[in-house]
Motif scaffolding. Structure first.
Motif, PDB file in Angstrom:
ATOM      1  N   ILE A 160      12.132  -7.607  39.258  1.00  0.00           N
ATOM      2  CA  ILE A 160      12.585  -6.550  38.357  1.00  0.00           C
ATOM      3  C   ILE A 160      14.077  -6.358  38.597  1.00  0.00           C
ATOM      4  O   ILE A 160      14.532  -6.279  39.739  1.00  0.00           O
ATOM      5  CB  ILE A 160      11.857  -5.205  38.617  1.00  0.00           C
ATOM      6  N   GLY A 161      14.849  -6.300  37.506  1.00  0.00           N
ATOM      7  CA  GLY A 161      16.291  -6.128  37.661  1.00  0.00           C
ATOM      8  C   GLY A 161      16.893  -5.322  36.525  1.00  0.00           C
ATOM      9  O   GLY A 161      16.381  -5.322  35.406  1.00  0.00           O
ATOM     10  N   ILE A 162      17.970  -4.642  36.829  1.00  0.00           N
ATOM     11  CA  ILE A 162      18.730  -3.891  35.829  1.00  0.00           C
ATOM     12  C   ILE A 162      19.792  -4.819  35.254  1.00  0.00           C
ATOM     13  O   ILE A 162      20.425  -5.589  35.981  1.00  0.00           O
ATOM     14  CB  ILE A 162      19.409  -2.668  36.481  1.00  0.00           C
ATOM     15  N   GLU A 197      11.749 -12.998  46.080  1.00  0.00           N
ATOM     16  CA  GLU A 197      11.954 -14.449  46.161  1.00  0.00           C
ATOM     17  C   GLU A 197      13.317 -14.874  45.623  1.00  0.00           C
ATOM     18  O   GLU A 197      13.535 -16.048  45.355  1.00  0.00           O
ATOM     19  CB  GLU A 197      10.828 -15.168  45.408  1.00  0.00           C
ATOM     20  N   ASP A 198      14.230 -13.906  45.448  1.00  0.00           N
ATOM     21  CA  ASP A 198      15.595 -14.203  44.998  1.00  0.00           C
ATOM     22  C   ASP A 198      15.591 -14.906  43.639  1.00  0.00           C
ATOM     23  O   ASP A 198      16.379 -15.825  43.396  1.00  0.00           O
ATOM     24  CB  ASP A 198      16.318 -15.064  46.039  1.00  0.00           C
ATOM     25  N   PHE A 199      14.714 -14.446  42.752  1.00  0.00           N
ATOM     26  CA  PHE A 199      14.563 -15.076  41.445  1.00  0.00           C
ATOM     27  C   PHE A 199      15.835 -14.973  40.613  1.00  0.00           C
ATOM     28  O   PHE A 199      16.231 -15.939  39.941  1.00  0.00           O
ATOM     29  CB  PHE A 199      13.401 -14.437  40.687  1.00  0.00           C
ATOM     30  N   PHE A 200      16.494 -13.830  40.638  1.00  0.00           N
ATOM     31  CA  PHE A 200      17.644 -13.635  39.761  1.00  0.00           C
ATOM     32  C   PHE A 200      18.844 -14.480  40.189  1.00  0.00           C
ATOM     33  O   PHE A 200      19.675 -14.851  39.350  1.00  0.00           O
ATOM     34  CB  PHE A 200      18.017 -12.155  39.685  1.00  0.00           C
ATOM     35  N   HIS A 201      18.950 -14.811  41.471  1.00  0.00           N
ATOM     36  CA  HIS A 201      19.995 -15.746  41.908  1.00  0.00           C
ATOM     37  C   HIS A 201      19.713 -17.129  41.337  1.00  0.00           C
ATOM     38  O   HIS A 201      20.631 -17.820  40.863  1.00  0.00           O
ATOM     39  CB  HIS A 201      20.045 -15.810  43.430  1.00  0.00           C
TER      40      HIS A 201
END
Length: 253
Positions: free
Chosen positions: A34-36, A113-117
């Motif tokens: 989840i990210g803004i 899991e550092d998905f957004f990177h």
């Protein structure tokens, strides 16, 4: 009364984390990240800015989203599968400079899991040739059509559409520059100022943007002359950079 009303960044962040917690309670182990995104993630939000959130689910047949207001503020929450958003990140359309900033500035709220990177790395990996194809499409599908409309108006009128057309030509020109530089724009409100800050622009683009941004769009012949001059310069600039308009009398199958 219904807003939007003044909501501080700190208050918006609290709301965003509350929404994220609701998503985690509802979807549990299905949530991958989840990210803004948007102005809140970039720390450039104003007191009346929306709250925008991406929720990545492990298994999802079709993307969906919710947009709603609580009265004082508005939020948008997008639900996407990891596979779909990764594919979206490497897709380059004509409006890429405006749509893809979200992949470079997401602020993680939940991301074990550092998905957004990984998503940002994927978005950065697109080959230059893909951007070249998008520019060539924009020249034909957008610019060529706009200039045809401009010349029809010059011959037959009415002139009432010219201000809007000038804005569309300037915006499409900004998209071409964004694609050329692999540069995203922060928001639609800043497309023209941010495009003007880029180097290696066609002659006439700055004059066109100044015309549009000034709002001085009441002289039809002045608008037409500036747009025509920009079109001529754009064709020369495109040729210099290898962005060709392919001409054919047959369907290019």
């Amino acid at each position: 009364m219904i807003g939007p009303k003044k909501v501080t960044r700190e208050e918006k962040m609290e709301i965003a984390y509350s929404i994220a917690n609701q998503v985690l309670e509802r979807y549990g182990s299905q949530v991958q990240a989840i990210g803004i995104y948007g102005s809140l993630a970039r720390k450039s939000d104003g007191l009346f800015s929306d709250i925008e959130i991406k929720c990545i689910l492990n298994s999802l047949d079709e993307s969906f989203n919710y947009e709603w207001t609580a009265g004082d503020w508005k939020a948008e929450v997008n639900f996407e599968s990891a596979e779909d958003i990764m594919e979206e990140a490497i897709t380059v359309e004509e409006d890429w400079p405006l749509t893809h900033g979200q992949f470079f500035d997401i602020l993680p709220v939940y991301d074990p899991e550092d998905f957004f990177h990984e998503l940002k790395t994927k978005a950065n990996s697109v080959a230059r040739s893909i951007f070249k194809e998008a520019i060539c499409r924009t020249l034909i599908e957008e610019m060529y059509e706009y200039i045809g409309k401009l010349r029809n108006i010059e011959m037959n009128g009415p002139h009432t559409f010219l201000p809007i057309l000038a804005m569309e030509i300037a915006t499409a020109g900004a998209m071409i520059l964004g694609l050329h530089n692999k540069q995203v724009f922060t928001t639609s409100a800043q497309v023209l100022p941010e495009a003007l800050s880029l180097t290696d622009k066609p002659e006439g683009f700055e004059v066109l943007c100044e015309l549009v941004m000034s709002g001085n769009l009441s002289n039809p012949q002045h608008i037409i002359a500036i747009c025509e001059n920009y079109w001529d310069s754009l064709l020369k600039w495109s040729s210099q950079h290898g962005y060709q308009i392919e001409c054919s009398t047959v369907i290019p199958l």
